[in-house]
Enzyme design. Structure first.
Site, short mmCIF file in Angstrom:
data_model
loop_
_atom_site.label_atom_id
_atom_site.label_comp_id
_atom_site.label_asym_id
_atom_site.label_seq_id
_atom_site.Cartn_x
_atom_site.Cartn_y
_atom_site.Cartn_z
N GLU B 53 1.04 -1.21 0.03
CA GLU B 53 -0.09 0.16 0.12
C GLU B 53 0.91 1.42 0.02
O GLU B 53 1.68 1.33 0.84
CB GLU B 53 -0.76 0.09 1.35
CG GLU B 53 -1.83 1.30 1.39
CD GLU B 53 -2.56 1.11 2.82
OE1 GLU B 53 -2.63 0.24 3.55
OE2 GLU B 53 -2.94 2.33 3.15
N ASP B 64 -4.61 10.54 9.52
CA ASP B 64 -3.19 10.09 9.94
C ASP B 64 -2.78 10.81 11.30
O ASP B 64 -2.89 12.03 11.45
CB ASP B 64 -2.24 10.38 8.80
CG ASP B 64 -2.47 9.39 7.63
OD1 ASP B 64 -2.48 7.95 8.05
OD2 ASP B 64 -2.58 9.74 6.50
#
Lengths: 461, 267
Positions: B53, B64
């Site tokens: 990924e 994040d």
């Protein structure tokens, strides 16, 4: 005026006047406005999630359940007489509503001689329109059983308003603020702390308002069971744009009734400043179905739109998604958000609410940039001519109103006088917080004063 | 969930046929530079990672945590631009059969044009997209374009996802469904918690053939725990920190260690 904020329901016909205007005023409205909205769909009370191609929910799945809960709570609350009565009560006994509509006769002389009226949101508790939204959302937080609210703030206006509502209603409050802003706005940080809020400096990314929103969203994902995100502007994921507008609709409803009462007719133009756009959508809403009323949003032109240092999102942005909504966005050729610039921290945001993007596209409202310099000139003019110190955000609307007035005066029909034309400016906030910035801008501070040292760092008191 | 010609599904099924959960490793493109991203991805492929990924650095990564934020800020400051993602994908897929999914926030795709982006990703050999801030409700264009180019579309489901949304998201997904282990953002956690298992069970019950779990996974022991009930395990922050602190050799070593946890029936 107690029922002024009751939702009037969609106006599908321009022949249906607002409930609160008297029949003389309604006749004046109808005779003035030959082309009523009868052949148009109403633009009022747009429920979202979409405003044309804009709005929606461009959000992580983790937050969708919370947005659904908020939407359901909000829709139920709007129909609950107890809730609307609570809002009306808080507006009248705590926030100080209705706010005045003040004619600015001396200021108007600089606007081509048209009549200029100021909708005095600066007179609200905490000094700006922001209180309308925070009281509503804090009440919704209580209805959802949440014990904690989080908010983002740039200059501190929304943070102070959020801390105020949280103190009043017994909620824990955490405010995310760019680390650079917490240094420049030390007194506003103290103000929030005095009100019992915790202020968290944001050191991520560009350390600006958009990064404060990012960190608030990260907090929300992790604490959504206990926490409501009290977003400060009419942007973000559905239901925020429609919900924040709902709580600010009172501005336009009052202004419309007041101008009819004071002048016997609708205004020719309504002017407001636009960062995320909450004060503007609040006052515009009252006039959306009055096609004779031109609506103007004034964006922060910073050093000038040609300089690249500005926050003129609709003027120069492109459609994109940020913070949950599709709207105009200041972005580079790769879709990275660009940093905005403005002397006004409250307009210093690279996005704009999706309903404004829609109103711009369909031509119902016009959006124009106003430079820092034009705004500060208008700031000084209002101080000197009317004895009112506006927020620097608001000064952008005032500068725009000067241009609109001059255009109206230059474009009169035969037999018309400039004094027949009427402009309303949403005076969205007071300028106490901006005194240091303005004093530095106008070089009013002694070189060795403590205030000068603070102001050079951009302090907005 | 459609399985036709899905590279990501094939990778998860291959692991399953070997009696293990798939190990999926994340790194952001351009951190610290494009050649290193490719080198580190190939090191992952050579050390037990079944599916790679690669994230596109973005100015506003709301899902994040600090480690990945710092890495992507650094990548952008060093001049990474979105079209370079295709160089990264091509660099990896030309050297390994391990498929590559791109993880991206939606605005960079929208800015390039969804069809243009998909076309270039397919041409570079990419498997598809993981979209942390795109839900199927807003994804009409991506649904059509991903069908046209045969790309996987990996949507997220969370502990907060309603049963109705679980069904519609599973139905919209291709490749696998990304189960968010905790209510929160990326970042190493000492424990992944019971919510992850409930998400996986709910997604399976809603018809998902493959559910992979991410967020907070950093050790072989956590991998082993999740491999007991999920079809794949996604590790991100721990790999980014390894690359930051020890370069490509540290990534290789961590992958080798993590891959010891993927067995379904540890003896």
């Amino acid at each position: 005026m107690t029922d002024i904020h009751q939702p009037a329901g969609p106006r599908v016909s321009g022949a249906a006047p607002h409930a609160e205007i008297d029949s003389d005023a309604a006749e004046a409205f109808l005779s003035h406005d030959a082309h009523s909205a009868s052949d148009h769909e109403s633009l009022r009370h747009a429920p979202g999630p979409y405003f044309g191609a804009y709005g929606g929910r461009w959000m992580p799945e983790s937050l969708i359940a919370a947005l659904d809960e908020l939407q359901e709570t909000f829709e139920a609350a709007k129909k609950d007489p107890e809730f609307t009565a609570q809002i009306t009560e808080l507006n009248s006994t705590y926030a100080g509503r209705p706010s005045l509509l003040t004619e600015a006769k001396s200021f108007a002389a600089h606007a081509g001689g048209v009549r200029v009226f100021l909708k005095r949101e600066d007179l609200n508790h905490t000094g700006s329109h922001k209180i309308n939204n925070v009281l509503g959302q804090a009440l919704l937080a209580k209805r959802m059983g949440k014990t904690r609210v989080i908010a983002e703030t740039g200059a501190g206006q929304h943070g102070v308003a959020s801390a105020t509502a949280a103190a009043l209603l017994g909620l824990e409050c955490v405010v995310y603020m760019g680390a650079e802003d917490t240094r420049r706005q030390a007194l506003n940080v103290a103000r929030m702390q005095l009100l019992g809020a915790e202020v968290i400096p944001v050191t991520n990314g560009s350390q600006t308002l958009k990064d404060a929103i990012n960190d608030a969203l990260r907090d929300w994902v992790a604490n959504v069971d206990s926490t409501h995100y009290l977003l400060g502007t009419a942007a973000g994921a559905h239901p925020f744009p429609a919900m924040v507008r709902y709580f600010h609709e009172v501005i336009g409803e009052e202004a419309r009734a007041q101008i009819l009462e004071q002048t016997g007719k609708l205004p020719d133009a309504v002017c407001a400043c636009v960062g995320g756009g909450s004060n503007a959508i609040g006052i515009f809403h009252g006039f959306l179905d009055d096609p004779s009323v031109r609506l103007y949003g004034f964006e922060a032109g910073g050093d000038g739109v040609e300089s690249g240092r500005h926050a003129a999102t609709i003027t120069l942005g492109r459609p994109g998604v940020l913070h949950g909504a599709r709207s105009y966005l200041m972005q580079d050729e790769y879709g990275q958000t660009m940093e905005s610039h403005s002397i006004s921290a409250g307009l210093d945001y690279p996005g704009v609410g999706p309903e404004h993007a829609y109103l711009a596209d369909i031509g119902r409202a016009s959006y124009e940039p106003v430079t820092d310099r034009e705004a500060m000139d208008a700031f000084q003019l209002l101080c000197r001519t009317e004895g009112i110190i506006p927020a620097i955000e608001t000064a952008h609307a005032l500068a725009g109103a000067l241009k609109v007035g001059q255009r109206l005066a230059a474009d009169l029909a035969p037999g018309e006088q400039a004094g027949d034309k009427v402009i309303i400016v949403n005076l969205s906030g007071r300028g106490d917080k901006d005194v240091a910035t303005a004093a530095e801008y106008f070089d009013l501070l002694p070189d060795d004063s403590a205030e000068q040292e603070i102001a050079q760092e951009g302090e907005q008191l | 969930m459609k399985t036709l010609s899905s590279k990501a599904a094939a990778a998860v099924e291959k692991a399953r046929s070997e009696g293990r959960a798939a190990l999926i490793g994340y790194l952001p493109a351009g951190f610290p530079d494009v050649p290193t991203t490719i080198e580190a991805a190939l090191a992952m492929a050579a050390n037990g990672v079944d599916l790679i990924e690669i994230g596109i650095p973005y100015s506003d990564p709301v899902m994040d945590g600090r480690v990945i934020q710092d890495a992507t800020v650094q990548a952008l400051a060093a001049g990474f631009t979105v079209p370079q993602i295709f160089d990264v994908v091509r660099g990896i897929t030309s050297a390994t059969d391990v498929p590559v999914l791109v993880m991206t926030y939606w605005n960079p795709v929208m800015r390039m044009g969804v069809r243009e982006f998909a076309s270039r990703l397919a041409e570079a050999g990419g498997a598809g997209l993981i979209t942390p801030d795109l839900i199927p409700d807003e994804a009409a264009e991506w649904m059509a374009v991903s069908d046209e180019f045969g790309l996987d579309r990996v949507y997220l489901v969370a502990p907060s996802t309603s049963p109705a949304r679980m069904r519609s998201t599973v139905e919209a997904s291709r490749g696998f469904v990304y189960g968010v282990s905790v209510m929160g953002i990326t970042g190493a956690r000492t424990s992944v918690g019971a919510a992850a298992r409930a998400v996986v069970d709910d997604a399976h019950a809603a018809g998902a053939e493959r559910v992979c779990v991410g967020l907070g996974v950093s050790s072989a022991a956590q991998v082993a725990e999740i491999a007991g009930y999920a079809d794949g395990v996604i590790v991100g922050t721990a790999l980014v920190a390894a690359l930051r602190d020890g370069g490509v050799p540290a990534v290789a070593a961590l992958c080798k260690d993590l891959s010891t946890g993927t067995g379904k029936n540890p003896s």
